[in-house]
Motif scaffolding. Structure first.
Motif, PDB file in Angstrom:
ATOM      1  N   GLN A  33       0.922  -1.161   0.104  1.00 27.41           N
ATOM      2  CA  GLN A  33       0.063  -0.092  -0.020  1.00 27.41           C
ATOM      3  C   GLN A  33       0.940   1.196   0.035  1.00 27.41           C
ATOM      4  OE1 GLN A  33      -3.299   0.314  -0.226  1.00 27.41           O
ATOM      5  NE2 GLN A  33      -3.464  -1.990  -0.648  1.00 27.41           N
ATOM      6  N   PRO A  34       0.553   2.179  -0.602  1.00 24.45           N
ATOM      7  CA  PRO A  34       1.398   3.488  -0.697  1.00 24.45           C
ATOM      8  C   PRO A  34       1.191   4.149   0.724  1.00 24.45           C
ATOM      9  CG  PRO A  34      -0.845   3.721  -1.713  1.00 24.45           C
ATOM     10  CD  PRO A  34      -0.792   2.582  -1.639  1.00 24.45           C
ATOM     11  N   VAL A  35       2.374   4.965   1.012  1.00 21.04           N
ATOM     12  CA  VAL A  35       2.537   5.592   2.266  1.00 21.04           C
ATOM     13  C   VAL A  35       2.426   7.126   2.026  1.00 21.04           C
ATOM     14  CG1 VAL A  35       3.837   5.933   4.362  1.00 21.04           C
ATOM     15  CG2 VAL A  35       3.820   3.555   3.218  1.00 21.04           C
ATOM     16  N   SER A  36       1.622   7.707   2.896  1.00 22.00           N
ATOM     17  CA  SER A  36       1.386   9.245   2.520  1.00 22.00           C
ATOM     18  C   SER A  36       2.627   9.972   3.379  1.00 22.00           C
ATOM     19  CB  SER A  36       0.311   9.653   3.065  1.00 22.00           C
ATOM     20  OG  SER A  36       0.300   9.632   4.554  1.00 22.00           O
ATOM     21  N   ALA A  37       2.899  11.042   2.640  1.00 24.45           N
ATOM     22  CA  ALA A  37       4.019  12.092   3.546  1.00 24.45           C
ATOM     23  C   ALA A  37       3.520  12.131   5.075  1.00 24.45           C
ATOM     24  CB  ALA A  37       4.010  13.158   2.882  1.00 24.45           C
ATOM     25  N   LYS A  38       2.156  12.307   5.173  1.00 22.02           N
ATOM     26  CA  LYS A  38       1.760  12.457   6.750  1.00 22.02           C
ATOM     27  C   LYS A  38       2.244  11.124   7.389  1.00 22.02           C
ATOM     28  CE  LYS A  38      -2.122  13.632   9.624  1.00 22.02           C
ATOM     29  NZ  LYS A  38      -3.623  13.895   9.604  1.00 22.02           N
TER      30      LYS A  38
ATOM     31  N   LYS B 247       5.489   8.263  11.429  1.00 25.10           N
ATOM     32  CA  LYS B 247       6.503   7.490  12.168  1.00 25.10           C
ATOM     33  C   LYS B 247       7.689   7.985  12.445  1.00 25.10           C
ATOM     34  CE  LYS B 247       8.178   3.305  12.429  1.00 25.10           C
ATOM     35  NZ  LYS B 247       7.970   2.519  13.770  1.00 25.10           N
ATOM     36  N   ILE B 248       8.279   9.084  11.677  1.00 21.67           N
ATOM     37  CA  ILE B 248       9.579   9.444  12.130  1.00 21.67           C
ATOM     38  C   ILE B 248       9.440  10.123  13.502  1.00 21.67           C
ATOM     39  CG2 ILE B 248      11.329  11.440  11.598  1.00 21.67           C
ATOM     40  CD1 ILE B 248      10.808  10.813   8.482  1.00 21.67           C
TER      41      ILE B 248
ATOM     42  N   HIS C  59       8.700  13.574  -0.664  1.00 28.26           N
ATOM     43  CA  HIS C  59       7.694  12.569  -1.190  1.00 28.26           C
ATOM     44  C   HIS C  59       7.051  13.310  -2.147  1.00 28.26           C
ATOM     45  CE1 HIS C  59       3.692  10.630  -0.862  1.00 28.26           C
ATOM     46  NE2 HIS C  59       4.458   9.597  -0.016  1.00 28.26           N
ATOM     47  N   SER C  60       6.448  12.180  -3.127  1.00 28.13           N
ATOM     48  CA  SER C  60       5.623  12.687  -4.359  1.00 28.13           C
ATOM     49  C   SER C  60       4.670  13.855  -4.084  1.00 28.13           C
ATOM     50  CB  SER C  60       5.188  11.589  -5.090  1.00 28.13           C
ATOM     51  OG  SER C  60       4.209  10.844  -4.215  1.00 28.13           O
TER      52      SER C  60
END
Length: 453
Positions: A10-15, A20-21, A49-50
């Motif tokens: 699944q794609p991971v969003s910038a948010k 997570k960081i 991020h894209s």
């Protein structure tokens, strides 16, 4: 393949990335811990991020790049023979430098082949000579870039060749009467080597070329503008710098209804090169060449590792040439066009460099233009301020140069190795303006070490 790689993930969003960081930081502040500010005023993030990136379409990037050999002309026939040797050992293009006029027929007739790509750098301006040279080169089907830059001569030497009016008229005579279509070349190397930051280099490039656009206008429709750019060791910044230069030039040229396609000759920077532990220069020039390739340079001229203290020699030139040959023929850096396209970090740097440089360019134009600000000393002042900040960072250890202010080879001895003087020399002379003078970061430290030997 009918199935996309990693399609099951699944794609991971910038948010989500940032959350997570922040969780992994265990209470530490995200901005203070992971963000840092470059001297250019750009905030560098830990990830890109894209969602936050707008890809640029940079037209006319080269499909391939050329390996360039630099040759200084003292004797026309000898220089042609030297060119033949270099071409037989892997060079694909030539950069001839000269301080005085030479025998055009003797040089061109003795070149080993036709249809070469040839660059020139002359420290003189003579319309009849340049016209003769252009006509002779056409008979051999050579593509030549004269890289004539009267504004650079003013910035570097502090004087015009003759005077402003005469220099512009001479330049006009050359590109109107000569058969060569690549007369004007913008030399940006002096700005980098004197300590200008990336934003300044790009803004000065625009303001610099705009002086020619303003003066010559439609006369330049048949001309292809070339840029000679120094590439340093800040790997990703240098990639983005070249991309931003192409993008900015196209924007400016289109405003004048001129060709948006420019030609970039990348050369190794001098500012970061070292006298002690000089073999580290091999590593620096390798990463610089890689930046130039990935940034979309048309041609690359590599600096010999010992160039700052040795006269030109066959071994140093061979190693410099072989660095590029390895990148091209063993590392396959010639197999992909526009390799940096779509790289989120580089795309973001390209955007920020372009926006900030365009803003500074507009300030320069509002202040009367590049030549006016050179005469007033404002460009020189800004470069010296930038250089002083970088020098202070080096002197305090915030900016590292391997082998100089960190990991020194204390057994290294160089006093008896100097064939040429490796430090800044100030020749007192009367100048119209204060010249922009290149200086290496490590000079003061090296001079102290030499005295202690």
């Amino acid at each position: 393949m009918g199935k996309h790689l990693f399609s099951e993930f699944q794609p991971v969003s910038a948010k989500a990335f940032k959350q997570k960081i922040q969780y992994d930081l265990e209470g530490l502040d995200y901005n203070k811990t992971l963000l840092w500010n470059a001297p250019e005023g750009i905030h560098i993030k830990p990830f890109y991020h894209s969602e936050d990136t707008t890809p640029f379409s940079i037209a006319d990037q080269p499909i391939n790049w050329n390996i360039v050999e630099e040759i200084f002309i003292l004797d026309s026939k000898v220089s042609a023979d030297t060119a033949a040797i270099a071409l037989s050992k892997g060079a694909e293009s030539l950069l001839f430098k000269a301080d005085k006029k030479f025998n055009v027929d003797e040089l061109v007739n003795n070149l080993p082949q036709e249809e070469l790509l040839i660059y020139f750098n002359f420290s003189f301006l003579d319309a009849d000579f340049l016209i003769e040279l252009g006509q002779k080169l056409k008979t051999k089907n050579h593509t030549a870039f004269f890289n004539t830059d009267i504004v650079e001569n003013l910035a570097r030497s502090g004087n015009w060749f003759t005077n402003q009016k005469t220099d512009f008229q001479t330049l006009e005579t050359v590109f109107l009467d000569a058969e060569n279509d690549n007369v004007i070349g913008i030399d940006l190397t002096g700005y980098h080597n004197a300590g200008a930051n990336t934003i300044q280099q790009l803004a000065y490039a625009l303001a610099h070329v705009n002086e020619y656009f303003n003066y010559f206008g439609d006369y330049l429709k048949a001309q292809k503008i070339s840029f000679k750019v120094a590439v340093g060791s800040n790997f990703f910044f240098e990639i983005a710098k070249l991309r931003a230069l192409r993008l900015l030039f196209a924007t400016l040229a289109e405003a004048y209804d001129l060709s948006s396609n420019c030609h970039i000759l990348a050369v190794s920077a001098l500012r970061n090169k070292t006298l002690y532990d000089y073999n580290t220069n091999l590593l620096r020039t390798t990463t610089e060449a890689m930046s130039a390739i990935l940034g979309g340079a048309d041609s690359i001229c590599n600096l010999a590792y010992d160039a700052i203290y040795h006269k030109t020699n066959e071994f140093g030139q061979r190693i410099a040439r072989n660095q590029l040959l390895i990148l091209k023929h063993e590392s396959y850096f010639d197999q992909v066009a526009n390799p940096a396209d779509g790289t989120y970090y580089i795309e973001e740097l390209t955007q920020q460099f372009s926006e900030k440089a365009l803003s500074l360019f507009k300030e320069i134009e509002a202040g009367g233009g590049f030549i006016t600000q050179l005469v007033e000393g404002k460009i020189q002042k800004k470069i010296k301020e930038s250089a002083a900040k970088e020098q202070e960072a080096f002197d305090s250890g915030k900016k590292n140069v391997i082998g100089s202010n960190i990991y020194q080879n204390t057994e290294d001895r160089m006093k008896n190795e100097l064939e040429i003087f490796p430090f800044l020399k100030i020749n007192p002379r009367k100048t119209l303006i204060e010249p922009i003078i290149p200086k290496r970061l490590t000079e003061a430290l090296e001079q102290k070490r030499l005295k202690d030997e």
